[in-house]
Design an enzyme around this catalytic site. Structure first.
Site, PDB file in Angstrom:
ATOM      1  N   HIS A 259       0.822  -1.219   0.000  1.00 19.87           N
ATOM      2  CA  HIS A 259       0.000   0.000   0.000  1.00 19.87           C
ATOM      3  C   HIS A 259       0.853   1.265   0.000  1.00 19.87           C
ATOM      4  O   HIS A 259       0.421   2.322  -0.438  1.00 19.87           O
ATOM      5  CB  HIS A 259      -0.900   0.032   1.241  1.00 19.87           C
TER       6      HIS A 259
ATOM      7  N   ASP B 120      -0.463  -7.624   1.284  1.00 21.51           N
ATOM      8  CA  ASP B 120       0.087  -6.264   1.364  1.00 21.51           C
ATOM      9  C   ASP B 120       1.590  -6.286   1.634  1.00 21.51           C
ATOM     10  O   ASP B 120       2.058  -5.877   2.709  1.00 21.51           O
ATOM     11  CB  ASP B 120      -0.651  -5.463   2.453  1.00 21.51           C
TER      12      ASP B 120
ATOM     13  N   SER C  58       3.778   1.510   8.899  1.00 25.32           N
ATOM     14  CA  SER C  58       3.449   0.436   7.943  1.00 25.32           C
ATOM     15  C   SER C  58       4.685  -0.032   7.207  1.00 25.32           C
ATOM     16  O   SER C  58       5.570   0.761   6.881  1.00 25.32           O
ATOM     17  CB  SER C  58       2.431   0.948   6.947  1.00 25.32           C
TER      18      SER C  58
HETATM   19  O1  LIG Z   1       1.751   4.383   6.911  1.00 25.68           O
HETATM   20  C1  LIG Z   1       0.787   3.967   6.227  1.00 25.68           C
HETATM   21  O2  LIG Z   1      -0.081   3.151   6.605  1.00 25.68           O
HETATM   22  C2  LIG Z   1       0.668   4.469   4.867  1.00 25.68           C
HETATM   23  N1  LIG Z   1      -0.154   3.904   3.964  1.00 25.68           N
HETATM   24  C3  LIG Z   1      -0.021   4.627   2.807  1.00 25.68           C
HETATM   25  C4  LIG Z   1      -0.628   4.499   1.575  1.00 25.68           C
HETATM   26  C5  LIG Z   1      -0.299   5.382   0.569  1.00 25.68           C
HETATM   27  C6  LIG Z   1       0.653   6.363   0.826  1.00 25.68           C
HETATM   28  F1  LIG Z   1       0.968   7.198  -0.166  1.00 25.68           F
HETATM   29  C7  LIG Z   1       1.293   6.519   2.032  1.00 25.68           C
HETATM   30  C8  LIG Z   1       0.929   5.633   3.007  1.00 25.68           C
HETATM   31  C9  LIG Z   1       1.361   5.524   4.330  1.00 25.68           C
HETATM   32  N2  LIG Z   1       2.304   6.310   4.990  1.00 25.68           N
HETATM   33  C10 LIG Z   1       2.054   7.638   5.172  1.00 25.68           C
HETATM   34  O3  LIG Z   1       1.010   8.171   4.890  1.00 25.68           O
HETATM   35  C11 LIG Z   1       3.161   8.421   5.771  1.00 25.68           C
HETATM   36  C12 LIG Z   1       3.418   9.785   5.232  1.00 25.68           C
HETATM   37  C13 LIG Z   1       2.923   9.559   6.592  1.00 25.68           C
HETATM   38  C14 LIG Z   1       3.791   9.666   7.766  1.00 25.68           C
HETATM   39  C15 LIG Z   1       3.261   9.369   8.996  1.00 25.68           C
HETATM   40  C16 LIG Z   1       4.071   9.480  10.115  1.00 25.68           C
HETATM   41  C17 LIG Z   1       5.399   9.873  10.007  1.00 25.68           C
HETATM   42  C18 LIG Z   1       5.907  10.151   8.758  1.00 25.68           C
HETATM   43  C19 LIG Z   1       5.124  10.044   7.624  1.00 25.68           C
END
Ligand SMILES: O=C(O)c1[nH]c2ccc(F)cc2c1NC(=O)[C@H]1C[C@@H]1c1ccccc1
Length: 232
Positions: free
Chosen positions: A41, A89, A183
């Site tokens: 993802h 995933d 993730s």
């Molecule tokens: O972490 C996830 O579950 C996930 N799933 C997605 C799906 C598409 C996608 F384009 C991104 C993700 C993404 N990561 C995020 O949004 C990361 C950017 C955010 C973030 C959170 C905390 C600290 C730094 C950065």
């Protein structure tokens, strides 16, 4: 990571930060010298751009002696992964070159025996994901310990209502939990990676919605096949 604490620097030398334009997007971990495992993802909103992989880091921003950003030669999402659910995933990333292994950069063993981790087993998850409900992004690696919950409990209609397959596992999400940005990171039980934090959007820290991980053992043949075919 919600409800956790800053990790001891470099005690998790397998941790990877998947980055775009210097920004952390998802976690991942080194499964072989030239291979990182993460979540499919995480490639969704990247419109085909290829990640860079930061290894040997504790802080995302500060200079550290063993920190190194690697280019990615190939990004291979599991063929069964899709945007509609959490199935398959997984994402394999082949680095442009073998990672230079040292005290700060090491491979993490992963489970090959396809057998459920017993409920109540306490595992650990680490990442640079959000550390507050307001979405605060840490500079340093955080971690938290979480007990595994049975698939039956996790599939209860008031929880994930039957969507947890035998290729997924769950941990309790009351207060302490993995969250957005974690993730792709590993769920480590007794020093072995048993799962990968799924990257589908999910509320964090709510005990009604346990954390979901893709179990790794069911995918051993796929992982070995991809690494073997791209070798050399
Ligand atoms: O972490 C996830 O579950 C996930 N799933 C997605 C799906 C598409 C996608 F384009 C991104 C993700 C993404 N990561 C995020 O949004 C990361 C950017 C955010 C973030 C959170 C905390 C600290 C730094 C950065």
């Amino acid at each position: 990571i919600l409800g956790g604490y800053e990790a001891k620097p470099h005690l998790r030398p397998y941790m990877a930060s998947l980055q775009l334009d210097g920004q952390h997007v998802c976690g991942g971990f080194l499964i072989a010298e030239q291979w990182v495992l993460s979540a499919a993802h995480c490639t969704e909103e990247t419109d085909g751009r290829v990640f860079q992989v930061l290894l040997g880091a504790h802080s995302l921003r500060e200079p550290e002696p063993h920190k190194r950003l690697y280019r990615v030669r190939a990004q291979i999402p599991h063929p069964g992964s899709n945007i509609h659910n959490n199935k398959d995933d997984l994402l394999l990333l082949q680095l442009e070159e073998k990672a230079e292994l040292n005290a700060h950069v090491q491979v993490l063993p992963w489970q090959r025996e396809d057998r459920d981790v017993a409920a109540d087993t306490v595992c650990e998850v680490a990442g640079w994901g959000t550390i507050s409900h307001s979405g605060r992004r840490p500079d340093k690696l955080y971690q938290v310990e979480r007990p595994v919950i049975s698939r039956d409990v996790c599939n209860h209609r008031t929880r994930h209502d039957g969507t947890i397959t035998e290729k997924m596992m769950c941990t309790d999400s009351r207060k302490k939990d993995s969250c957005k940005g974690d993730s792709g990171g590993p769920l480590v039980c007794s020093g072995v990676a048993e799962g990968v934090v799924t990257a589908g959007s999910r509320v964090c820290g709510n005990y009604k919605k346990p954390a979901i991980y893709t179990r790794i053992a069911p995918y051993a043949a796929w992982i070995d096949g991809v690494m073997a075919s791209a070798a050399g």
